[in-house]
Write a protein that holds these residues in place. Sequence first.
Motif, PDB file in Angstrom:
ATOM      1  N   SER A 141       0.857  -1.182   0.000  1.00  0.00           N
ATOM      2  CA  SER A 141       0.000   0.000   0.000  1.00  0.00           C
ATOM      3  C   SER A 141       0.891   1.230   0.000  1.00  0.00           C
ATOM      4  CB  SER A 141      -0.927   0.009   1.215  1.00  0.00           C
ATOM      5  OG  SER A 141      -0.201   0.011   2.408  1.00  0.00           O
ATOM      6  N   PHE A 185       2.411   2.417  -2.604  1.00  0.00           N
ATOM      7  CA  PHE A 185       3.274   2.406  -3.769  1.00  0.00           C
ATOM      8  C   PHE A 185       2.895   1.233  -4.658  1.00  0.00           C
ATOM      9  CE2 PHE A 185       6.366  -1.015  -2.764  1.00  0.00           C
ATOM     10  CZ  PHE A 185       6.063  -1.232  -1.438  1.00  0.00           C
ATOM     11  N   THR A 186       3.383   1.267  -5.896  1.00  0.00           N
ATOM     12  CA  THR A 186       3.034   0.251  -6.879  1.00  0.00           C
ATOM     13  C   THR A 186       4.132  -0.795  -6.950  1.00  0.00           C
ATOM     14  OG1 THR A 186       1.804   1.905  -8.148  1.00  0.00           O
ATOM     15  CG2 THR A 186       2.381  -0.150  -9.269  1.00  0.00           C
ATOM     16  N   ASN A 188       4.686  -3.108  -8.912  1.00  0.00           N
ATOM     17  CA  ASN A 188       5.170  -3.431 -10.248  1.00  0.00           C
ATOM     18  C   ASN A 188       6.484  -2.723 -10.562  1.00  0.00           C
ATOM     19  OD1 ASN A 188       4.969  -4.627 -12.836  1.00  0.00           O
ATOM     20  ND2 ASN A 188       4.179  -2.699 -13.654  1.00  0.00           N
ATOM     21  N   TYR A 189       6.750  -1.611  -9.898  1.00  0.00           N
ATOM     22  CA  TYR A 189       7.969  -0.859 -10.168  1.00  0.00           C
ATOM     23  C   TYR A 189       9.159  -1.316  -9.317  1.00  0.00           C
ATOM     24  CZ  TYR A 189       4.742   2.383 -12.431  1.00  0.00           C
ATOM     25  OH  TYR A 189       3.778   2.945 -13.237  1.00  0.00           O
ATOM     26  N   ARG A 206       3.948 -12.552  -9.258  1.00  0.00           N
ATOM     27  CA  ARG A 206       3.328 -11.235  -9.092  1.00  0.00           C
ATOM     28  C   ARG A 206       1.890 -11.253  -9.578  1.00  0.00           C
ATOM     29  NH1 ARG A 206       6.501  -6.650  -8.804  1.00  0.00           N
ATOM     30  NH2 ARG A 206       8.728  -6.910  -9.117  1.00  0.00           N
ATOM     31  N   ASN A 243      -0.019  -7.988 -10.534  1.00  0.00           N
ATOM     32  CA  ASN A 243       0.053  -6.533 -10.557  1.00  0.00           C
ATOM     33  C   ASN A 243      -1.309  -5.887 -10.322  1.00  0.00           C
ATOM     34  OD1 ASN A 243       2.817  -6.585 -11.031  1.00  0.00           O
ATOM     35  ND2 ASN A 243       2.540  -6.678 -13.245  1.00  0.00           N
ATOM     36  N   ASN A 265      -1.609  -5.697  -6.770  1.00  0.00           N
ATOM     37  CA  ASN A 265      -0.468  -5.071  -6.099  1.00  0.00           C
ATOM     38  C   ASN A 265       0.114  -6.004  -5.038  1.00  0.00           C
ATOM     39  OD1 ASN A 265       1.199  -2.798  -6.294  1.00  0.00           O
ATOM     40  ND2 ASN A 265       0.262  -1.839  -4.503  1.00  0.00           N
TER      41      ASN A 265
END
Length: 126
Positions: free
Chosen positions: A24, A26-27, A29-30, A71, A73, A76
């Motif tokens: 939570s 931030f994403t 995936n990055y 993952r 995405n 998240n």
Amino acid sequence: VQLVESGGGVVLPGGSLRLSCAASGFTLNYYKIGWFRQAPGKEREGISCISRSDGDTYYIDSVQDRFTISRDNARNTVYLQMNSLKPEDTAVYYCAADRYIDCRTRGFRVMSYDHWGQGTQVTVSS
């Protein structure tokens, strides 16, 4: 910025668990994501890492072919599917995130990561 692990518990040898690492603020995936574990009286040990863009996965020998990192995405969330569990897998499991590390060279080092979850207990016992 927060990571929250869940899915731990008590399981018989040979059993399975799926751990979740939800982010939570931030994403995910990055970020590169690592899973670590710490057994009583032992140092925290990196066991798996998943890269950001291509999703390449890496494991230590003792969990290779038994654990799978993945993952989702859309949710998240990163998962650690653990099969064929052994008593020596008993530990507190942590996920960690960092945007810039290379999984292959630094993905298993505690000092590589900026963000950590609080951990979830996994106990493998008959």
